[in-house]
Motif scaffolding. Structure first.
Motif, PDB file in Angstrom:
ATOM      1  N   UNK A 198     -10.058   6.587  15.707  1.00 24.57           N
ATOM      2  CA  UNK A 198     -11.257   5.833  16.061  1.00 24.57           C
ATOM      3  C   UNK A 198     -12.530   6.664  15.999  1.00 24.57           C
ATOM      4  N   UNK A 199     -12.431   7.897  15.532  1.00 25.61           N
ATOM      5  CA  UNK A 199     -13.611   8.762  15.422  1.00 25.61           C
ATOM      6  C   UNK A 199     -14.153   8.744  14.002  1.00 25.61           C
ATOM      7  N   UNK A 200     -15.474   8.741  13.884  1.00 27.65           N
ATOM      8  CA  UNK A 200     -16.073   8.742  12.550  1.00 27.65           C
ATOM      9  C   UNK A 200     -17.130   9.829  12.430  1.00 27.65           C
ATOM     10  N   UNK A 201     -17.361  10.264  11.191  1.00 24.32           N
ATOM     11  CA  UNK A 201     -18.400  11.242  10.900  1.00 24.32           C
ATOM     12  C   UNK A 201     -19.617  10.552  10.316  1.00 24.32           C
ATOM     13  N   UNK A 202     -20.777  10.787  10.927  1.00 24.28           N
ATOM     14  CA  UNK A 202     -22.034  10.192  10.464  1.00 24.28           C
ATOM     15  C   UNK A 202     -22.977  11.362  10.155  1.00 24.28           C
ATOM     16  N   UNK A 249     -18.729  24.991   9.331  1.00 23.87           N
ATOM     17  CA  UNK A 249     -18.244  25.771  10.474  1.00 23.87           C
ATOM     18  C   UNK A 249     -18.469  25.017  11.786  1.00 23.87           C
ATOM     19  N   UNK A 250     -19.648  24.402  11.916  1.00 25.61           N
ATOM     20  CA  UNK A 250     -19.961  23.632  13.119  1.00 25.61           C
ATOM     21  C   UNK A 250     -19.054  22.405  13.225  1.00 25.61           C
ATOM     22  N   UNK A 251     -18.793  21.773  12.093  1.00 28.54           N
ATOM     23  CA  UNK A 251     -17.896  20.603  12.066  1.00 28.54           C
ATOM     24  C   UNK A 251     -16.509  20.997  12.576  1.00 28.54           C
ATOM     25  N   UNK A 252     -16.041  22.182  12.148  1.00 31.79           N
ATOM     26  CA  UNK A 252     -14.722  22.662  12.582  1.00 31.79           C
ATOM     27  C   UNK A 252     -14.689  23.029  14.063  1.00 31.79           C
ATOM     28  N   UNK A 267     -24.303  17.429   3.784  1.00 28.25           N
ATOM     29  CA  UNK A 267     -23.497  16.280   4.217  1.00 28.25           C
ATOM     30  C   UNK A 267     -22.135  16.191   3.537  1.00 28.25           C
ATOM     31  N   UNK A 268     -22.097  16.381   2.219  1.00 29.51           N
ATOM     32  CA  UNK A 268     -20.816  16.273   1.505  1.00 29.51           C
ATOM     33  C   UNK A 268     -19.860  17.382   1.954  1.00 29.51           C
ATOM     34  N   UNK A 269     -20.388  18.596   2.121  1.00 29.79           N
ATOM     35  CA  UNK A 269     -19.562  19.711   2.609  1.00 29.79           C
ATOM     36  C   UNK A 269     -19.043  19.414   4.014  1.00 29.79           C
ATOM     37  N   UNK A 270     -19.881  18.788   4.837  1.00 25.69           N
ATOM     38  CA  UNK A 270     -19.476  18.458   6.208  1.00 25.69           C
ATOM     39  C   UNK A 270     -18.426  17.356   6.231  1.00 25.69           C
ATOM     40  N   UNK A 271     -18.528  16.418   5.310  1.00 21.14           N
ATOM     41  CA  UNK A 271     -17.502  15.370   5.209  1.00 21.14           C
ATOM     42  C   UNK A 271     -16.174  15.989   4.794  1.00 21.14           C
ATOM     43  N   UNK A 272     -16.213  16.917   3.852  1.00 19.58           N
ATOM     44  CA  UNK A 272     -14.970  17.577   3.435  1.00 19.58           C
ATOM     45  C   UNK A 272     -14.350  18.333   4.622  1.00 19.58           C
ATOM     46  N   UNK A 273     -15.194  19.012   5.395  1.00 23.51           N
ATOM     47  CA  UNK A 273     -14.696  19.732   6.581  1.00 23.51           C
ATOM     48  C   UNK A 273     -14.079  18.760   7.584  1.00 23.51           C
ATOM     49  N   UNK A 274     -14.685  17.570   7.717  1.00 25.24           N
ATOM     50  CA  UNK A 274     -14.152  16.545   8.629  1.00 25.24           C
ATOM     51  C   UNK A 274     -12.815  16.008   8.132  1.00 25.24           C
ATOM     52  N   UNK A 275     -12.693  15.865   6.811  1.00 25.35           N
ATOM     53  CA  UNK A 275     -11.399  15.459   6.224  1.00 25.35           C
ATOM     54  C   UNK A 275     -10.319  16.482   6.581  1.00 25.35           C
ATOM     55  N   UNK A 276     -10.696  17.757   6.534  1.00 24.29           N
ATOM     56  CA  UNK A 276      -9.743  18.820   6.884  1.00 24.29           C
ATOM     57  C   UNK A 276      -9.299  18.716   8.338  1.00 24.29           C
TER      58      UNK A 276
END
Length: 305
Positions: free
Chosen positions: A206-210, A189-192, A218-227
């Motif tokens: 040029x933006x990346x998720x760390x 939710x925070x990632x979104x 972390x894996x759930x947050x990466x999936x949210x970032x992919x979205x």
């Protein structure tokens, strides 16, 4: 969003040799670090964070960075990055042949004051000389925004504060900006909330998720970032790296776990998962402990059956 709408290709930036190893208390010989970087190069990474040119007084583990950069077997087209927080560090990174210079700024005023005794604005201004020298020498400039999802001292970090730091770093000429969950408190939710806000300040490509895996998100947050359309992710082989603000907690998300996710989603990375599992088992073996990667350990165990 369906899996069909996710990015078809992502870049994984391997940060294990620098961000992962820097907090290890036992000195790791340069030849082990070189062997690790070479294994990661052979695995197919396009970008490896290999060194840090900071005072050995503050980060003793990185004292061998010049030796490591001189000893690695470089592959054409691969970016070997180095952290350089000041001009002395920049000169050393330049001499060592770094392809990309990494600087950093916090999104949290409390974190900035507590860690480097100055405001966010002052901290970023300190990087101006490094940024200008980096561009003058034709190198790439990357910046990390720490505590973008939460701070160990002030808790919540306002979205506008994160966006402001991204804008300041953009104005320094950064080619890439990392949005970092330094203490691993983010949830999807925070990632979104955060990613759409920073996309308004800097080109999405040029933006990346760390992400750190302190709370197992972390894996759930990466999936949210992919979205959200983010196509660059940082990870650390074997999950190397602790979290200094949460005793006993894991730090960086494990590269093997990220690659397993991408493989399952049919997203191209250009990286050989099996080769990374080998690299993870190699460095974990040297450190005398089990890898922090669930996928890595599962694949290694399956091989032994």
């Amino acid at each position: 969003m369906t899996a069909q709408d996710l990015p078809r290709k992502v870049k994984i930036v391997e940060v294990g040799p620098r961000d992962g190893l820097q907090n290890e208390k036992e000195t790791i010989p340069a030849d082990i670090k070189i062997a690790l970087v070479d294994r990661l190069t052979a695995a197919g990474f396009a970008n490896i964070e290999a060194a840090s040119f900071v005072s050995p007084k503050w980060v003793p583990q990185m004292a061998t960075s010049t030796e490591v950069m001189a000893g690695i077997a470089r592959r054409p087209g691969v970016l070997y990055s180095a952290l350089a927080p000041n001009m002395k560090g920049f000169e050393a990174a330049l001499a060592a042949g770094a392809d990309e210079i990494v600087i950093f700024g916090a999104a949290s005023e409390a974190f900035s004051q507590k860690n480097i005794n100055c405001s966010i604005a002052e901290s970023i201004e300190r990087f101006r000389d490094v940024a200008e020298a980096t561009k003058r020498h034709g190198l790439r400039l990357r910046a990390a925004v720490s505590c973008a999802f939460g701070c160990p001292y002030q808790g919540e970090v306002p979205l506008d504060a994160v966006a402001d730091v991204v804008a300041r770093l953009r104005d320094l000429g950064c080619d890439e900006i990392d949005i970092a969950d330094t203490i691993g408190v983010a949830t999807p939710r925070k990632v979104h909330e955060v990613m759409p806000r920073v996309i308004r300040e800097f080109p999405i490509e040029g933006l990346s998720g760390h992400f750190h895996d302190t709370y197992g998100q972390a894996i759930a947050n990466i999936y949210a970032s992919l979205e959200e359309g983010i196509t660059i992710y940082h990870s650390s082989v074997a999950g190397l790296g602790g979290c200094p603000y949460a005793k006993g907690a894991t730090g960086n998300v494990a590269t093997e776990d990220v690659l397993y996710l991408m493989q399952g989603l049919g997203i191209e990375t250009g990286v050989d998962l099996d080769a990374v599992v080998d690299a993870g088992q190699f460095i974990a073996g040297h450190l005398g402990r089990k890898s922090n990667s669930r996928a890595g350990n599962a694949i290694a165990a399956k091989r032994q059956q």
